[in-house]
Design a protein around this motif. Structure first.
Motif, short mmCIF file in Angstrom:
data_model
loop_
_atom_site.label_atom_id
_atom_site.label_comp_id
_atom_site.label_asym_id
_atom_site.label_seq_id
_atom_site.Cartn_x
_atom_site.Cartn_y
_atom_site.Cartn_z
N THR A 1 0.82 -1.22 0.00
CA THR A 1 0.00 0.00 0.00
C THR A 1 0.85 1.26 0.00
N THR A 2 0.20 2.39 -0.14
CA THR A 2 0.91 3.68 -0.13
C THR A 2 1.48 3.99 1.25
N GLU A 3 1.07 3.24 2.27
CA GLU A 3 1.61 3.50 3.60
C GLU A 3 3.05 3.04 3.71
N GLY B 1 -8.97 0.72 -7.89
CA GLY B 1 -9.62 1.10 -9.14
C GLY B 1 -11.10 1.44 -9.04
N GLY B 2 -11.66 1.42 -7.86
CA GLY B 2 -13.06 1.82 -7.75
C GLY B 2 -13.61 1.58 -6.36
N ILE C 1 -13.65 -1.53 7.53
CA ILE C 1 -12.87 -2.50 6.76
C ILE C 1 -12.51 -1.95 5.38
N ALA C 2 -13.47 -1.33 4.72
CA ALA C 2 -13.21 -0.80 3.38
C ALA C 2 -12.13 0.28 3.42
N ARG C 3 -11.93 0.89 4.59
CA ARG C 3 -10.93 1.95 4.72
C ARG C 3 -9.56 1.43 5.16
N TYR C 4 -9.42 0.14 5.43
CA TYR C 4 -8.07 -0.38 5.71
C TYR C 4 -7.17 0.00 4.55
N SER C 5 -5.96 0.44 4.88
CA SER C 5 -5.10 0.90 3.78
C SER C 5 -4.84 -0.22 2.78
N GLY C 6 -4.85 -1.47 3.26
CA GLY C 6 -4.63 -2.60 2.35
C GLY C 6 -5.75 -2.77 1.33
N PHE C 7 -6.87 -2.09 1.52
CA PHE C 7 -7.95 -2.10 0.52
C PHE C 7 -8.11 -0.74 -0.17
N ALA C 8 -7.99 0.32 0.62
CA ALA C 8 -8.28 1.65 0.06
C ALA C 8 -7.09 2.29 -0.63
N GLN C 9 -5.88 1.95 -0.14
CA GLN C 9 -4.70 2.65 -0.67
C GLN C 9 -3.86 1.73 -1.55
N ILE C 10 -4.54 1.06 -2.47
CA ILE C 10 -3.81 0.18 -3.41
C ILE C 10 -4.21 0.54 -4.83
N HIS C 11 -3.27 0.35 -5.73
CA HIS C 11 -3.45 0.81 -7.12
C HIS C 11 -3.82 -0.38 -8.02
#
Lengths: 451, 487, 128
Positions: free
Chosen positions: A70-72, A278-279, B92-102
């Protein structure tokens, strides 16, 4: 422990009382209309894992999340349509307000004024940025907005050919091909000159059957296309100019509306919306007044209540599928209202000056990295007219570089080797979030130092 | 009465204020004039507001106070399944492993995300009885469109693309059904409902033929009635060479009780923002995954998620695919919430969901039957329709009843839909409302019915307690003002 | 205001005024307007559009409905009432007057024998 689930308030006693009022003896009686042959039975029950407690759920989901980079932990130099940008903390706080988050489409405007006003403000800000007259209150994402724009163009011009530049996002191309397969018109690609649209080829491709020309601004490779020149090629034809624009870049670039665009679409993800693999992101869709009544999905309008007080309603609804049904030109029903709200909160906080500053930081950072790479002897395939993305030619295989970067907690750029017909071509993105240290490390690794 | 907040962002803006702090930046500035021709440099800045952080928060808090969500009160909007949206799913949806991934980061660095998608697909296969799932469609309407394009590709692959140009849609269907058929390039044939509010077998037989591409059906339908003849309907359509599409808007009525696969459907979509508890967000984002039977797998949207050993991959080599319908992997963040919901409920939980949803609807219907016309007398599934014809004769229209409910602290039911019921009210209570809540709503409806007779003005003048009174929609449409007009 | 008694009507509630043998003005009736409610938008054809009898030539919209209007005669659109673009309410206020829709030039004398006169139309409407 009882079987009562935390989300379900109805107790056995409630059930008993309700069944009595209904006048049936068992819940089974209410499902007797399902034909027996299709009913679930013990042998034919759906098979799912057992329900988890809240603690077990969060523990499990954290494990899944932890498997992702992740970005972290990593510095992302990857963009290509989805960007790692700064987002003020308040964006998330507003989105979590359940009055917004858990509402439906505002069918009853008197009980939905908050959201309707927020969407009206969103429409206003999207028109300001794009230089257009009318914007809707959002669509699924930038690519579906583009598909809808193609449908609008072919229906408004009654022409059957859509031209797009090869410098369009590869997934945008795929989506418009699907739209064209549905509505049965043709789409054709116009080639490149370096990292920009080939003007000569575009000129010769435009003819009287051209419904629209699609240009991305800045284009997929980061290069800023000359919309004014492209618009001039469409003079004397009925073809319309569709621009897919990165809205952050519009803080610095001339508004497409001022350069002749008829429809401007794109995604507001750079404005405070998490990348989320992506969404969900948020498509925007803006047009010149001429096309107002052909815009897909919801539009909010200002009006007054019976005491003369200002209020907001969904308007021009006869465009929409729920009224027009088989005569509709779009089937869009839901939009991305919550993320349009997030976009608005972002823009309200960052504001007129802040957005320019943020865009300028992107420009500075990307040009700094480009200059440093060039100084180290790497070939930069982009000219200088780019915003926050450009293409560099690596001196080693793409995946080798990507893996090396990952070892140093850097997520590298997007592979555009095939698209540009160049070996080892990487599309790099440098946003305001990247520090000088991260940029310098990237440069040094790409230049083959510190292996 | 307290003053209601009524300012626009643009009206409280003042030059010089700011509500942000950008990251520090120490690299040299690039002058735009050095890299761009003058005509591509922005001449006039976009007129965005300038506000402090607290001003922004207060603005949106003021607006939120003028908005009604599920946590504000009962939301009986028919066919929309306004159930509770669990809070933990937001965490849960805001865990960085879900929200901060490309979406373009290497697959090996996103195995958790791919695994989640793969597992959600497996779960949805079970729930729908289908053989493969694509999570790509962003919402129900997009699922419909993708599903119909699959019909098209299938008929083309069989050499019948030119011949099969018609999609059959019952007159009770959601407006998206005929509209989706049109944007998939099809002609629409409307099937009239029979007197029991269901697809008439005779009408269907008369409509099918060698030009039939397929039938779209919502089951239970928008009247809240299960299509009892579904097995025969499927046979008729299949015998004619057509395919069956299941609009999953009303799937909350059948979870764990039956599956569209068992009923004979070939393609389905589910609205994860309805049956699977993800928040509607005031209109979106949703998620509308589609499921297909084996023989349609090849036509599904690309890319797909596949599992090899312990590794998850994204595959794009699907030559017969209809292509991509949306960017990246669909609304991943919404899918995370839906997966968390399914894991919180389990199979038994989901079955309880449907039982309680159906029980609640029938209970409300039983309580209201003496006071409102009920065009269809049989038991309903998760929702039911009333007709306000009796009240209309007294000069009180369904719209008035809807507005009056707002004064009682409820949202209104869906009104004037489906189109085949005059002065229609469509009520869906969902399983997450307690009996006391259902009773309070029934009491209010009964009081309104009584007021329609005795004090019609209290109904026709409503709402009285909201931020605004009834709004002039005619002027809004005649002279549209769709952006802020600076004076 | 055009005198209603001089008009001819279709069962679809369009009216025709014979300005010349081969030149007509077309609109929709007071009954149609009443059924539609407050009209918010009227979409009219482009000039010179060729119409067959019963071709759809306009769309009239209220807040939540849209209705297609069909040409009662064959001919070429020679005038459209562009005032309705900004003031669709004129159709509510004066369906037989300022709310007219288009004028059609026919290549031959227009045959109105298949249409109803005002009294026949009123009777037809009262039976609906």
């Amino acid at each position: 422990m009882t079987n009562q689930h935390r989300y379900l308030p109805t107790t056995d006693q409630d059930r008993k009382e309700m069944l009595e009022t209904i006048g049936v003896s068992s819940i089974k009686d209410l499902f007797s209309d399902i034909p027996e042959s299709t009913r679930a039975t013990k042998d034919k029950a759906i098979d799912l894992e057992d329900a988890l407690s809240e603690q077990a759920l969060t523990r499990y989901m954290k494990e899944l999340a932890a498997k992702n980079t992740t970005t972290e932990s990593h510095a992302y130099f990857l963009g290509a349509g989805v960007y790692d940008h700064y987002s003020p903390s308040i964006v998330n706080h507003v989105l979590l307000r359940s009055e917004f988050m858990t509402a439906y489409t505002p069918y009853q405007p008197e009980a939905s004024q908050g959201e309707l006003q927020a969407l009206f403000e969103f429409q206003t800000m999207m028109c300001e940025l794009t230089g257009m007259d009318v914007a809707n209150s959002s669509l699924y994402d930038g690519f579906t907005s583009l598909g809808e724009a193609c449908n609008l163009a072919t229906s408004a011009t009654k022409k059957q050919n859509v031209l797009y530049s090869k410098a369009l996002h590869p997934q945008a191309k795929e989506v418009i091909h699907t739209y064209a397969y549905g509505m049965e018109y043709s789409v054709k690609e116009v080639g490149l000159n370096g990292t920009r649209t080939d003007m000569d080829e575009l000129k010769s491709a435009i003819d009287e059957d051209t419904a629209a020309v699609i240009i991305q601004y800045p284009n997929f490779f980061g290069t800023i296309e000359d919309l004014k020149e492209i618009k001039s090629l469409l003079e004397d034809t009925k073809g319309i100019l569709i621009v897919m624009a990165n809205p952050l870049a519009l803080a610095l670039l001339e508004a497409p509306g001022k350069l002749g665009a008829d429809i401007v679409v794109g995604d507001t993800q750079p404005f405070g919306i998490p990348m989320s693999f992506g969404g969900p992101h948020c498509g925007y869709f803006a047009v010149k007044k001429k096309y107002m009544r052909k815009v897909p999905s919801r539009i909010v309008g200002q009006t007054t209540d019976k005491d003369g007080k200002r209020g907001f309603v969904m308007t021009l609804q006869t465009r929409e599928q729920h009224i027009r049904r088989e005569k509709a030109t779009s089937n869009m029903s839901s939009n991305q209202a919550l993320l349009a709200l997030g976009t608005s909160v972002f823009l309200a906080a960052v504001g007129k000056v802040g957005l320019q500053e943020m865009a300028q930081q992107n420009l500075n950072h990307a040009h700094y990295v480009k200059k440093e790479l060039a100084d180290k002897g790497l070939t930069v395939l982009s000219d200088n007219d780019f915003f926050n993305e450009f293409v560099v030619k690596l001196d080693r295989p793409f995946n080798e570089v990507t893996d090396q970067l990952l070892d140093h907690h850097i997520v590298g750029g997007f592979d555009v080797s095939e698209a540009l017909n160049e070996e080892h071509a990487m599309l790099l993105c440098v946003t305001e979030k990247r520090t000088k240290e991260e940029m310098d490390q990237l440069v040094s690794l790409l230049a083959g130092e510190g292996k | 009465m307290t003053a209601v907040y009524n300012d626009l962002l643009f009206e409280i803006s003042r030059p010089g204020r700011k509500g942000y702090s950008l990251p520090e930046s120490s690299v040299e500035k690039t002058a735009l004039t050095d890299v761009l021709p003058e005509h591509l440099i922005r001449e006039e800045a976009a007129e965005l507001p300038e506000l402090s952080e607290l001003q922004v928060m207060r603005h949106y808090t003021g607006l939120s106070n003028k908005n009604f969500g599920i946590e504000t009160g009962f939301y009986p909007l028919g066919s929309c399944t306004m159930k509770y949206n669990p809070k933990v799913n937001e965490d849960i949806a805001r865990y960085s492993g879900f929200a901060q991934i490309h979406p373009f980061q290497p697959a090996k660095t996103a195995q958790g995300a791919l695994e989640l998608m793969y597992r959600l697909e497996e779960n949805l296969k079970e729930v729908t009885g289908m053989d493969a799932i694509s999570l790509q469609p962003a919402a129900g309407a997009q699922g419909e469109w993708a599903g119909l394009l699959i019909f098209k590709a299938y008929h083309e692959a069989n050499g019948e693309g030119e011949q099969r140009r018609k999609i059959l849609v019952p007159d009770s269907a959601h407006g998206t059904n005929p509209a989706s058929a049109v944007v998939a390039g099809y002609d629409v044939v409307e099937i009239k409902s029979n007197e029991q509010g269901r697809v008439g077998i005779d009408a269907l037989k008369a409509a099918v033929g060698p030009d039939t591409a397929g039938l779209m059906l919502t089951n239970p339908n928008t009247l809240g009635l299960f299509e009892v003849d579904i097995v025969e309907i499927a046979e008729i359509v299949h015998e004619a060479g057509g395919l069956l599409y299941y609009d999953g808007a009303n799937a909350n009525a059948i979870l764990g009780k039956s599956t569209p696969g068992e009923m004979g459907f070939d393609v389905v979509h589910l609205n994860l923002h309805k049956s699977f508890s993800t928040p509607h967000g005031g209109g979106g984002p949703g998620s509308g995954p589609i499921g297909v039977k084996d023989y349609l797998k090849a036509f599904m949207p690309s890319p797909r998620i596949e599992k090899e050993g312990d590794t998850y991959r994204v595959t794009t080599d699907h030559p017969q695919s209809i292509g991509r319908v949306k960017g990246y992997f669909g609304n991943f963040g919404v899918n995370v919430r839906a997966y968390a919901y399914i894991r919180s409920m389990g199979a038994e939980g989901l079955q309880q969901v449907s039982e309680d949803a159906v029980l609640h609807a029938n209970y409300l219907k039983a309580r209201l039957e003496p006071y409102y016309d009920t065009p269809y007398s049989s038991h309903c599934k998760h929702e039911f329709v009333l007709s306000g014809v009796r009240q209309k004769k007294l000069g009180v229209r369904t719209l008035d009843i809807a507005k009056r409910l707002l004064d009682y602290g409820f949202y209104a039911p869906t009104v004037y839909f489906p189109l085949i019921v005059e002065e229609c009210l469509m009520i869906e209570p969902t399983e997450t409302e307690a009996k006391e809540q259902l009773d309070a709503f029934a009491d209010a409806m009964i009081e309104i019915a009584e007021d329609a007779e005795k004090n019609p003005d209290t109904v026709t003048g409503a709402p009285f307690t909201k931020a605004v009174k009834r709004l002039d929609e005619v002027t809004a449409a005649r002279k549209p003002v769709v952006t802020y007009q600076r004076s | 205001m055009t005198d209603k008694t001089k008009l001819y009507f279709t069962e679809e509630h369009e009216w025709v005024e014979l300005i010349n043998d081969d030149y007509v003005r077309v609109g929709i009736s007071d009954y149609a307007v009443e059924q539609l409610g407050d009209i918010v938008f009227v979409e009219l054809p482009e000039l010179s559009t060729e119409l067959e009898a019963e071709d759809e030539f306009a769309t009239v919209e209220s807040v939540k409905s849209t209705s297609e209007i069909y040409s009662p005669v064959k001919g070429t659109v020679s005038k459209v009432n562009s005032d309705l673009e900004d003031e669709p309410e004129k159709l509510n206020e004066a369906p037989f007057g300022e709310g007219w829709l288009i004028e059609i030039q026919s290549s031959e004398p227009v045959d109105v024998s298949g249409l109803m006169d005002a009294s026949a139309y009123d009777e037809y409407v009262s039976g609906l």
